[in-house]
Design an enzyme around this catalytic site. Structure first.
Site, PDB file in Angstrom:
ATOM      1  NE  ARG A   1      -3.825  -1.572   2.191  1.00  0.00           N
ATOM      2  CZ  ARG A   1      -5.142  -1.539   2.073  1.00  0.00           C
ATOM      3  NH1 ARG A   1      -5.782  -0.417   2.086  1.00  0.00           N
ATOM      4  NH2 ARG A   1      -5.814  -2.658   1.968  1.00  0.00           N
TER       5      ARG A   1
ATOM      6  NE  ARG B   1     -13.999  -3.895   5.915  1.00  0.00           N
ATOM      7  CZ  ARG B   1     -13.111  -3.834   4.913  1.00  0.00           C
ATOM      8  NH1 ARG B   1     -13.144  -4.776   3.955  1.00  0.00           N
ATOM      9  NH2 ARG B   1     -12.220  -2.894   4.856  1.00  0.00           N
TER      10      ARG B   1
ATOM     11  NE  ARG C   1     -11.236   1.512   4.665  1.00  0.00           N
ATOM     12  CZ  ARG C   1     -12.430   1.021   4.348  1.00  0.00           C
ATOM     13  NH1 ARG C   1     -13.520   1.437   4.962  1.00  0.00           N
ATOM     14  NH2 ARG C   1     -12.523   0.122   3.414  1.00  0.00           N
TER      15      ARG C   1
HETATM   16  P1  AP5 Z   1      -8.916  -3.811   3.192  1.00  0.00           P
HETATM   17  O1  AP5 Z   1      -9.849  -4.828   3.658  1.00  0.00           O
HETATM   18  O2  AP5 Z   1      -7.916  -4.169   2.169  1.00  0.00           O
HETATM   19  O3  AP5 Z   1      -9.761  -2.544   2.749  1.00  0.00           O
HETATM   20  P2  AP5 Z   1      -9.641  -1.512   1.518  1.00  0.00           P
HETATM   21  O4  AP5 Z   1      -8.380  -1.504   0.769  1.00  0.00           O
HETATM   22  O5  AP5 Z   1     -10.041  -0.227   2.139  1.00  0.00           O
HETATM   23  O6  AP5 Z   1     -10.616  -2.067   0.496  1.00  0.00           O
HETATM   24  P3  AP5 Z   1     -12.036  -2.565   0.742  1.00  0.00           P
HETATM   25  O7  AP5 Z   1     -12.006  -3.992   1.238  1.00  0.00           O
HETATM   26  O8  AP5 Z   1     -12.813  -1.609   1.604  1.00  0.00           O
HETATM   27  O9  AP5 Z   1     -12.708  -2.433  -0.688  1.00  0.00           O
HETATM   28  P4  AP5 Z   1     -12.525  -3.293  -2.006  1.00  0.00           P
HETATM   29  O10 AP5 Z   1     -11.787  -2.493  -3.002  1.00  0.00           O
HETATM   30  O11 AP5 Z   1     -12.005  -4.666  -1.695  1.00  0.00           O
HETATM   31  O12 AP5 Z   1     -14.039  -3.363  -2.472  1.00  0.00           O
HETATM   32  P5  AP5 Z   1     -15.121  -4.556  -2.363  1.00  0.00           P
HETATM   33  O13 AP5 Z   1     -14.844  -5.591  -3.399  1.00  0.00           O
HETATM   34  O14 AP5 Z   1     -15.253  -5.013  -0.957  1.00  0.00           O
HETATM   35  O15 AP5 Z   1      -8.101  -3.196   4.429  1.00  0.00           O
HETATM   36  C1  AP5 Z   1      -8.792  -2.865   5.610  1.00  0.00           C
HETATM   37  C2  AP5 Z   1      -7.825  -2.296   6.627  1.00  0.00           C
HETATM   38  O16 AP5 Z   1      -6.793  -3.264   6.940  1.00  0.00           O
HETATM   39  C3  AP5 Z   1      -7.040  -1.049   6.213  1.00  0.00           C
HETATM   40  O17 AP5 Z   1      -7.784   0.137   6.363  1.00  0.00           O
HETATM   41  C4  AP5 Z   1      -5.862  -1.127   7.194  1.00  0.00           C
HETATM   42  O18 AP5 Z   1      -6.243  -0.765   8.487  1.00  0.00           O
HETATM   43  C5  AP5 Z   1      -5.547  -2.606   7.170  1.00  0.00           C
HETATM   44  N1  AP5 Z   1      -4.623  -2.955   6.079  1.00  0.00           N
HETATM   45  C6  AP5 Z   1      -4.915  -3.701   4.975  1.00  0.00           C
HETATM   46  N2  AP5 Z   1      -3.837  -3.812   4.185  1.00  0.00           N
HETATM   47  C7  AP5 Z   1      -2.847  -3.106   4.783  1.00  0.00           C
HETATM   48  C8  AP5 Z   1      -1.502  -2.825   4.435  1.00  0.00           C
HETATM   49  N3  AP5 Z   1      -0.964  -3.269   3.295  1.00  0.00           N
HETATM   50  N4  AP5 Z   1      -0.770  -2.061   5.272  1.00  0.00           N
HETATM   51  C9  AP5 Z   1      -1.286  -1.594   6.426  1.00  0.00           C
HETATM   52  N5  AP5 Z   1      -2.568  -1.824   6.823  1.00  0.00           N
HETATM   53  C10 AP5 Z   1      -3.349  -2.567   6.009  1.00  0.00           C
HETATM   54  O19 AP5 Z   1     -16.445  -3.771  -2.823  1.00  0.00           O
HETATM   55  C11 AP5 Z   1     -16.995  -2.753  -2.000  1.00  0.00           C
HETATM   56  C12 AP5 Z   1     -18.523  -2.755  -2.166  1.00  0.00           C
HETATM   57  O20 AP5 Z   1     -18.839  -2.387  -3.508  1.00  0.00           O
HETATM   58  C13 AP5 Z   1     -19.180  -4.116  -1.925  1.00  0.00           C
HETATM   59  O21 AP5 Z   1     -20.426  -3.930  -1.325  1.00  0.00           O
HETATM   60  C14 AP5 Z   1     -19.343  -4.692  -3.342  1.00  0.00           C
HETATM   61  O22 AP5 Z   1     -20.428  -5.596  -3.419  1.00  0.00           O
HETATM   62  C15 AP5 Z   1     -19.577  -3.429  -4.150  1.00  0.00           C
HETATM   63  N6  AP5 Z   1     -19.038  -3.497  -5.512  1.00  0.00           N
HETATM   64  C16 AP5 Z   1     -17.856  -4.026  -5.902  1.00  0.00           C
HETATM   65  N7  AP5 Z   1     -17.694  -3.861  -7.229  1.00  0.00           N
HETATM   66  C17 AP5 Z   1     -18.809  -3.193  -7.688  1.00  0.00           C
HETATM   67  C18 AP5 Z   1     -19.208  -2.731  -8.979  1.00  0.00           C
HETATM   68  N8  AP5 Z   1     -18.426  -2.898 -10.069  1.00  0.00           N
HETATM   69  N9  AP5 Z   1     -20.397  -2.110  -9.072  1.00  0.00           N
HETATM   70  C19 AP5 Z   1     -21.179  -1.903  -7.981  1.00  0.00           C
HETATM   71  N10 AP5 Z   1     -20.859  -2.334  -6.726  1.00  0.00           N
HETATM   72  C20 AP5 Z   1     -19.665  -2.973  -6.583  1.00  0.00           C
END
Ligand code: AP5
Length: 207
Positions: A96, A154, A165
């Protein structure tokens, strides 16, 4: 780029919170038969187990802060050393920042950047629900997972944590995208389209 799955393929998914990394990584994992490794999921497993690491990181995660790189890098490194990664993997949410990229030292075959505006990211995160048992991601009104598990919201999908974030993404992760662009491994995909359209675009970009 990928002619067959005979060779190992290392895919990195980058993008802001809510851009669909987890959703798309699960679909890619099924299509290519390689594991989806999510740094966030690895951390959430520790929190659920109430391990020492989990207790240490829980409050930081809930506030949307990054966990110290030493902790996350070690978890990811251990996961990548498992046998199921020998044919490749999809890494979601790691690295990241530049420090993590340098600490891990893995060269990716392709880095896919899922591009999404902040307003849409916030709308998606606000509606996201996840299964407590299998981790499947939902949006909208689903009350129960297809596996029968309970859906939950979450704690970091609350307004203040979402803003934090997104701020961290723009400040720390965007420079990585520039790095992979210069390296020649970057592919960008418009993540504002429907799930299947985004998936098809990712597949085109890596094949
Ligand atoms: P993490 O779980 O990785 O969270 P993020 O990067 O903020 O990403 P998200 O999981 O929130 O979103 P996503 O892009 O995966 O979207 P999703 O598919 O779920 O990390 C969480 C925490 O862990 C961090 O904040 C930090 O504290 C820690 N952490 C993690 N990695 C770290 C690192 N490397 N270093 C330090 N700390 C770290 O989709 C989201 C929603 O949208 C869902 O409801 C889905 O159904 C919907 N959706 C998806 N695609 C579409 C589409 N095309 N159209 C409409 N809806 C859609």
């Amino acid at each position: 780029m990928i002619d067959s799955m005979k060779d190992a393929i290392r895919i990195l998914l980058l993008g802001p919170p809510g851009s669909g990394k987890g959703t798309q990584a699960a679909m890619l994992s099924e299509k290519f038969g390689i594991p989806h490794i999510s740094a966030g999921d690895l951390l959430r497993e520790e929190v659920a187990k109430k391990s020492a690491t989990g207790r240490n990181v829980e409050a930081m995660m809930n506030a949307g802060k990054l966990i110290p790189s030493e902790i996350v890098t070690e978890m990811v490194r251990q996961r990548l050393s498992k046998n199921d990664c020998s044919r490749g993997f999809i890494l979601d949410g790691f690295p990241r920042n530049t420090e993590q990229r340098e600490m891990l030292g893995v060269k990716f075959d392709v880095a896919v950047s899922l591009e999404l505006e902040d307003t849409l990211a916030i709308a998606r995160l606000s509606g996201r629900r996840q299964c407590l048992d299998c981790g499947k991601i939902y949006s909208g009104d689903a009350a129960e997972c297809e596996c029968g598990g309970k859906l939950y919201q979450r704690k970091d999908d609350k307004p203040a944590a979402m803003r934090e974030r997104l701020k961290i993404f723009h400040r720390d992760t965007r420079p990585l995208i520039d790095f992979y662009r210069k390296e020649g491994t970057l592919k960008t995909v418009d993540a504002s389209k429907g799930v299947d359209i985004v998936f098809a675009a990712i597949c085109r970009s890596i094949q």
